[in-house]
Design a protein around this motif. Structure first.
Motif, PDB file in Angstrom:
ATOM      1  N   GLY A   1      57.404  48.078  25.041  1.00 43.27           N
ATOM      2  CA  GLY A   1      56.234  48.085  25.921  1.00 43.27           C
ATOM      3  C   GLY A   1      56.705  47.524  27.250  1.00 43.27           C
TER       4      GLY A   1
ATOM      5  N   SER B   1      54.528  46.687  30.145  1.00 44.55           N
ATOM      6  CA  SER B   1      53.298  46.530  30.922  1.00 44.55           C
ATOM      7  C   SER B   1      53.062  45.053  31.214  1.00 44.55           C
ATOM      8  CB  SER B   1      52.147  47.186  30.159  1.00 44.55           C
ATOM      9  OG  SER B   1      50.973  47.163  30.916  1.00 44.55           O
ATOM     10  N   GLN B   2      51.794  44.610  31.197  1.00 42.91           N
ATOM     11  CA  GLN B   2      51.449  43.258  31.629  1.00 42.91           C
ATOM     12  C   GLN B   2      52.152  42.173  30.807  1.00 42.91           C
ATOM     13  OE1 GLN B   2      49.442  42.932  34.321  1.00 42.91           O
ATOM     14  NE2 GLN B   2      49.936  40.764  34.316  1.00 42.91           N
ATOM     15  N   THR B   3      51.988  42.271  29.484  1.00 46.86           N
ATOM     16  CA  THR B   3      52.557  41.241  28.607  1.00 46.86           C
ATOM     17  C   THR B   3      54.077  41.215  28.745  1.00 46.86           C
ATOM     18  OG1 THR B   3      50.736  41.564  27.060  1.00 46.86           O
ATOM     19  CG2 THR B   3      52.710  40.518  26.182  1.00 46.86           C
TER      20      THR B   3
ATOM     21  N   VAL C   1      61.479  48.376  27.145  1.00 47.59           N
ATOM     22  CA  VAL C   1      61.404  49.795  26.773  1.00 47.59           C
ATOM     23  C   VAL C   1      59.943  50.222  26.877  1.00 47.59           C
ATOM     24  CG1 VAL C   1      61.765  51.485  24.931  1.00 47.59           C
ATOM     25  CG2 VAL C   1      63.324  49.521  25.144  1.00 47.59           C
TER      26      VAL C   1
ATOM     27  N   THR D   1      60.377  56.151  27.826  1.00 43.37           N
ATOM     28  CA  THR D   1      61.156  56.118  26.586  1.00 43.37           C
ATOM     29  C   THR D   1      60.338  55.441  25.495  1.00 43.37           C
ATOM     30  OG1 THR D   1      63.128  55.810  27.924  1.00 43.37           O
ATOM     31  CG2 THR D   1      63.342  55.316  25.591  1.00 43.37           C
ATOM     32  N   ALA D   2      60.035  56.159  24.439  1.00 43.93           N
ATOM     33  CA  ALA D   2      59.278  55.549  23.335  1.00 43.93           C
ATOM     34  C   ALA D   2      60.227  54.919  22.322  1.00 43.93           C
ATOM     35  CB  ALA D   2      58.421  56.613  22.652  1.00 43.93           C
TER      36      ALA D   2
ATOM     37  N   ASN E   1      48.313  49.747  19.414  1.00 43.78           N
ATOM     38  CA  ASN E   1      49.473  50.618  19.132  1.00 43.78           C
ATOM     39  C   ASN E   1      50.411  49.921  18.142  1.00 43.78           C
ATOM     40  OD1 ASN E   1      48.755  52.705  20.963  1.00 43.78           O
ATOM     41  ND2 ASN E   1      49.459  51.442  22.667  1.00 43.78           N
TER      42      ASN E   1
ATOM     43  N   HIS F   1      42.337  41.423  26.838  1.00 44.74           N
ATOM     44  CA  HIS F   1      42.029  40.704  28.071  1.00 44.74           C
ATOM     45  C   HIS F   1      43.312  40.437  28.852  1.00 44.74           C
ATOM     46  CE1 HIS F   1      38.449  38.593  25.835  1.00 44.74           C
ATOM     47  NE2 HIS F   1      38.260  39.882  25.991  1.00 44.74           N
TER      48      HIS F   1
ATOM     49  N   PHE G   1      37.683  36.640  30.229  1.00 47.38           N
ATOM     50  CA  PHE G   1      37.885  37.853  31.020  1.00 47.38           C
ATOM     51  C   PHE G   1      36.790  38.007  32.066  1.00 47.38           C
ATOM     52  CE2 PHE G   1      34.657  40.923  29.861  1.00 47.38           C
ATOM     53  CZ  PHE G   1      34.236  40.518  28.604  1.00 47.38           C
TER      54      PHE G   1
ATOM     55  N   GLY H   1      50.569  47.019  23.321  1.00 51.17           N
ATOM     56  CA  GLY H   1      49.211  47.167  23.839  1.00 51.17           C
ATOM     57  C   GLY H   1      48.289  48.021  22.985  1.00 51.17           C
TER      58      GLY H   1
ATOM     59  N   LEU I   1      40.453  56.543  30.067  1.00 49.86           N
ATOM     60  CA  LEU I   1      41.008  55.722  31.143  1.00 49.86           C
ATOM     61  C   LEU I   1      41.807  54.556  30.576  1.00 49.86           C
ATOM     62  CD1 LEU I   1      41.253  55.217  34.112  1.00 49.86           C
ATOM     63  CD2 LEU I   1      39.033  54.107  34.091  1.00 49.86           C
TER      64      LEU I   1
ATOM     65  N   ARG J   1      46.363  46.959  34.822  1.00 49.38           N
ATOM     66  CA  ARG J   1      45.324  47.947  34.496  1.00 49.38           C
ATOM     67  C   ARG J   1      43.935  47.614  35.061  1.00 49.38           C
ATOM     68  NH1 ARG J   1      48.061  51.276  30.797  1.00 49.38           N
ATOM     69  NH2 ARG J   1      49.887  50.072  30.254  1.00 49.38           N
ATOM     70  N   PRO J   2      43.553  46.324  35.237  1.00 44.03           N
ATOM     71  CA  PRO J   2      42.179  46.063  35.695  1.00 44.03           C
ATOM     72  C   PRO J   2      41.743  46.863  36.925  1.00 44.03           C
ATOM     73  CG  PRO J   2      43.121  44.039  34.888  1.00 44.03           C
ATOM     74  CD  PRO J   2      44.243  45.061  34.843  1.00 44.03           C
TER      75      PRO J   2
HETATM   76  C1  LIG Z   1      40.706  50.483  32.789  1.00 40.73           C
HETATM   77  C2  LIG Z   1      40.953  49.071  32.334  1.00 40.73           C
HETATM   78  C3  LIG Z   1      40.335  48.017  32.998  1.00 40.73           C
HETATM   79  C4  LIG Z   1      40.535  46.716  32.571  1.00 40.73           C
HETATM   80  N1  LIG Z   1      39.897  45.711  33.233  1.00 40.73           N
HETATM   81  C5  LIG Z   1      40.044  44.431  32.806  1.00 40.73           C
HETATM   82  C6  LIG Z   1      39.352  43.374  33.449  1.00 40.73           C
HETATM   83  O1  LIG Z   1      38.612  43.579  34.407  1.00 40.73           O
HETATM   84  N2  LIG Z   1      39.524  42.120  32.980  1.00 40.73           N
HETATM   85  C7  LIG Z   1      40.347  41.838  31.917  1.00 40.73           C
HETATM   86  O2  LIG Z   1      40.467  40.675  31.512  1.00 40.73           O
HETATM   87  N3  LIG Z   1      41.035  42.825  31.292  1.00 40.73           N
HETATM   88  C8  LIG Z   1      40.909  44.111  31.712  1.00 40.73           C
HETATM   89  N4  LIG Z   1      41.588  45.124  31.080  1.00 40.73           N
HETATM   90  C9  LIG Z   1      42.476  44.794  29.926  1.00 40.73           C
HETATM   91  C10 LIG Z   1      43.920  44.472  30.366  1.00 40.73           C
HETATM   92  O3  LIG Z   1      44.381  45.395  31.292  1.00 40.73           O
HETATM   93  C11 LIG Z   1      44.813  44.454  29.123  1.00 40.73           C
HETATM   94  O4  LIG Z   1      44.405  43.347  28.357  1.00 40.73           O
HETATM   95  C12 LIG Z   1      46.309  44.352  29.444  1.00 40.73           C
HETATM   96  O5  LIG Z   1      46.747  45.484  30.129  1.00 40.73           O
HETATM   97  C13 LIG Z   1      47.121  44.211  28.145  1.00 40.73           C
HETATM   98  O6  LIG Z   1      48.479  44.232  28.443  1.00 40.73           O
HETATM   99  P1  LIG Z   1      49.563  44.623  27.338  1.00 40.73           P
HETATM  100  O7  LIG Z   1      50.870  44.618  28.060  1.00 40.73           O
HETATM  101  O8  LIG Z   1      49.415  43.769  26.147  1.00 40.73           O
HETATM  102  O9  LIG Z   1      49.188  46.094  26.854  1.00 40.73           O
HETATM  103  P2  LIG Z   1      49.116  47.440  27.691  1.00 40.73           P
HETATM  104  O10 LIG Z   1      48.700  47.152  29.084  1.00 40.73           O
HETATM  105  O11 LIG Z   1      48.315  48.386  26.873  1.00 40.73           O
HETATM  106  O12 LIG Z   1      50.620  47.961  27.718  1.00 40.73           O
HETATM  107  C14 LIG Z   1      51.342  48.369  26.595  1.00 40.73           C
HETATM  108  C15 LIG Z   1      52.424  49.322  27.030  1.00 40.73           C
HETATM  109  O13 LIG Z   1      53.242  49.644  25.900  1.00 40.73           O
HETATM  110  C16 LIG Z   1      53.474  51.043  25.893  1.00 40.73           C
HETATM  111  N5  LIG Z   1      53.869  51.478  24.539  1.00 40.73           N
HETATM  112  C17 LIG Z   1      53.069  51.653  23.445  1.00 40.73           C
HETATM  113  N6  LIG Z   1      53.787  52.081  22.402  1.00 40.73           N
HETATM  114  C18 LIG Z   1      55.068  52.171  22.824  1.00 40.73           C
HETATM  115  C19 LIG Z   1      56.286  52.569  22.198  1.00 40.73           C
HETATM  116  N7  LIG Z   1      56.346  52.963  20.918  1.00 40.73           N
HETATM  117  N8  LIG Z   1      57.418  52.556  22.942  1.00 40.73           N
HETATM  118  C20 LIG Z   1      57.403  52.175  24.235  1.00 40.73           C
HETATM  119  N9  LIG Z   1      56.288  51.808  24.883  1.00 40.73           N
HETATM  120  C21 LIG Z   1      55.128  51.788  24.182  1.00 40.73           C
HETATM  121  C22 LIG Z   1      52.134  51.587  26.364  1.00 40.73           C
HETATM  122  O14 LIG Z   1      52.213  52.937  26.774  1.00 40.73           O
HETATM  123  C23 LIG Z   1      51.861  50.643  27.533  1.00 40.73           C
HETATM  124  O15 LIG Z   1      52.532  51.040  28.690  1.00 40.73           O
HETATM  125  C24 LIG Z   1      41.407  46.447  31.474  1.00 40.73           C
HETATM  126  C25 LIG Z   1      42.028  47.512  30.805  1.00 40.73           C
HETATM  127  C26 LIG Z   1      41.807  48.816  31.220  1.00 40.73           C
HETATM  128  C27 LIG Z   1      42.471  49.945  30.482  1.00 40.73           C
END
Ligand SMILES: Cc1cc2nc3c(=O)[nH]c(=O)nc-3n(C[C@H](O)[C@H](O)[C@H](O)COP(=O)(O)OP(=O)(O)OC[C@H]3O[C@@H](n4cnc5c(N)ncnc54)[C@H](O)[C@@H]3O)c2cc1C
Length: 418
Positions: free
Chosen positions: A12, A14-16, A36, A82-83, A246, A296, A324, A112, A131, A46-47
């Motif tokens: 993953g 993204s944010q985390t 990855v 890349t998955a 996921n 969140h 949140f 995520g 979305l 994403r917010p």
């Molecule tokens: C439209 C929207 C608005 C939001 N607004 C708010 C808000 O106002 N306030 C708030 O507190 N929170 C909000 N959130 C929630 C916040 O954005 C999420 O809590 C945060 O993005 C979580 O981060 P994460 O990295 O854990 O997961 P994610 O952001 O989901 O990222 C996970 C990543 O892993 C990738 N991935 C998955 N499987 C695989 C794999 N097998 N191989 C490689 N990569 C993989 C995914 O494609 C993604 O890119 C919002 C979310 C969305 C969608």
């Protein structure tokens, strides 16, 4: 597994993942870090996707959270588009979907969540939008045209924010919600009515108590119908009916999964050497004494940070009450704590004037709070929740009593949950 980590692979990107990578470097980790990610983009937030990005204020680039330049300067390798398939701790690698191995000796799952679909009702079509990612938001933005109509299925936070952004872009939103009032299941009937009124007063055509029975895309629009016979037409439809964790990578790796990846208070999964954090993690929360998975932004940041420290061998418990925010119809809404069970609600301020904080109490213990335009009060409520405080309801409701006084008066209690 050696005592000292040499190479961390995060699944993953993204944010985390971004926060974890940054924390690892800031805490002096000099080994290899690889992120990855199956999306083509460097980590982004994403917010804004349902807010500023939709109503024109922000560009895709503005959402970036970890730039490719920062990654290059800090020797963080990004493997994007890349998955990953699974983690193989015996082989010391993450196996990618194409069979390639990415070596590592510590692993973080930050995969995520993805948007939930309406089972059996949707076909893939450019006008039917879930979305979740930047590409979804850019596609939606391109379909918003002044004077047009947008159908939104689901009046949760994402659906409501999209409705608000659509209005700001001159588009008429039609929202279809299954429940009697938006968010009533989480916030209760009074606050649900407040959320519904907020939408209607601002010009949203909100239909509650309606179950969608078909979603159809035509050459120039969409038609959504409900079991009761309601028919809504628009240029596009946004299906905003929640998200699913996921968990495929965890499952393929033999890691325990139940509503997300099960992790303890240190973000450890059932497989030694593998941690999980963010939207995918179903976390044993010390304050509540049970597993909780939330979606969140703040939790993604805090858990990502805690997981990184734990990977480095510095035991760190993530025990903050959840928090949140949501921006919609010119209001800032905030929520903290866990509102799953409460038996009494106390309101300070006025729901009618959209200027209030509502406190949820269970057996006298403050468990959650929801506020409109009262960020400072939410901050105090969060401290009270962290202390498992039992504030006097009359004082909670009294505008003349500073919440900070109640915080000072409440004794901190050891973590452990009920
Ligand atoms: C439209 C929207 C608005 C939001 N607004 C708010 C808000 O106002 N306030 C708030 O507190 N929170 C909000 N959130 C929630 C916040 O954005 C999420 O809590 C945060 O993005 C979580 O981060 P994460 O990295 O854990 O997961 P994610 O952001 O989901 O990222 C996970 C990543 O892993 C990738 N991935 C998955 N499987 C695989 C794999 N097998 N191989 C490689 N990569 C993989 C995914 O494609 C993604 O890119 C919002 C979310 C969305 C969608």
């Amino acid at each position: 597994m050696s005592d000292t980590p040499q190479s961390v692979v995060v699944v993953g990107a993204s944010q985390t993942a971004a926060v974890a990578a940054r924390t690892l470097r800031r805490r002096g980790f000099e080994g290899r870090i690889t992120l990855v990610g199956d999306e083509p983009h460097a980590p982004y937030q994403r917010p804004p996707l349902s807010k500023e990005l939709l109503n024109g204020g922000l560009s895709g680039a503005d959402t970036e959270v970890l730039s490719e330049t920062w990654c290059a300067d800090n020797a963080v390798e990004l493997r994007l588009g890349t998955a990953a398939r699974r983690v193989d701790t015996a082989a010391g690698a993450v196996e990618l979907a194409d069979g390639t191995l990415v070596p590592g000796d510590r692993f973080l799952l930050a995969t995520g969540a993805r948007a939930r679909r309406l089972p059996g009702l949707e076909k893939d079509h450019e006008r039917i939008i879930h979305l979740r990612g930047l590409d979804d938001a850019l596609r939606l933005r391109a379909l918003l045209r002044p004077g047009g109509r947008l159908v939104i299925v689901g009046a949760g936070f994402v659906g409501s924010e999209v409705a608000s952004s659509a209005l700001a872009a001159g588009v008429r939103p039609v929202v279809i919600e299954q429940a009697a009032e938006p968010l009533a299941r989480v916030l209760g009937a009074d606050l649900g009515r407040f959320c519904g009124r907020l939408q209607r007063d601002n010009g949203v055509e909100l239909h509650t108590g309606e179950t969608v029975s078909s979603v159809r895309a035509t050459s120039d629009g969409v038609v959504v119908t409900t079991e009761s016979g309601l028919r809504a037409e628009g240029d596009a439809v946004v299906v905003a009916v929640g998200a699913l964790p996921n968990v495929d990578v965890a499952r393929n790796s033999g890691i325990s999964v139940s509503n997300g990846v099960l992790v303890d208070e240190y973000c450890r999964t059932s497989l030694p050497g593998v941690w999980a954090a963010g939207d995918v993690a179903n976390h044993r929360h010390p304050l509540y004494g049970r597993w909780i998975r939330v979606e969140h932004f703040d939790n993604a940041n805090k858990q990502g940070m805690a997981a990184a420290k734990n990977i480095l061998g510095r035991p760190t418990v993530h025990d903050d009450p959840h928090w949140f925010w949501s921006d919609q119809f010119g209001l800032n809404l905030q929520h903290c704590g866990q509102a799953r069970t409460w038996d009494r609600m106390v309101v300070r301020g006025s729901l009618d004037e959209a200027d209030f904080i509502a406190f949820c109490l269970a057996d006298g213990v403050l468990t959650a709070a929801f506020a409109a335009e009262r960020g400072g009060d939410i901050h105090a409520a969060r401290e009270l929740i962290a202390r498992r405080a039992t504030p006097d309801p009359a004082l909670l409701a009294d505008e003349d009593v500073e919440l900070a006084q109640l915080v000072d008066a409440s004794a901190a209690v050891p973590a452990g949950g009920s």
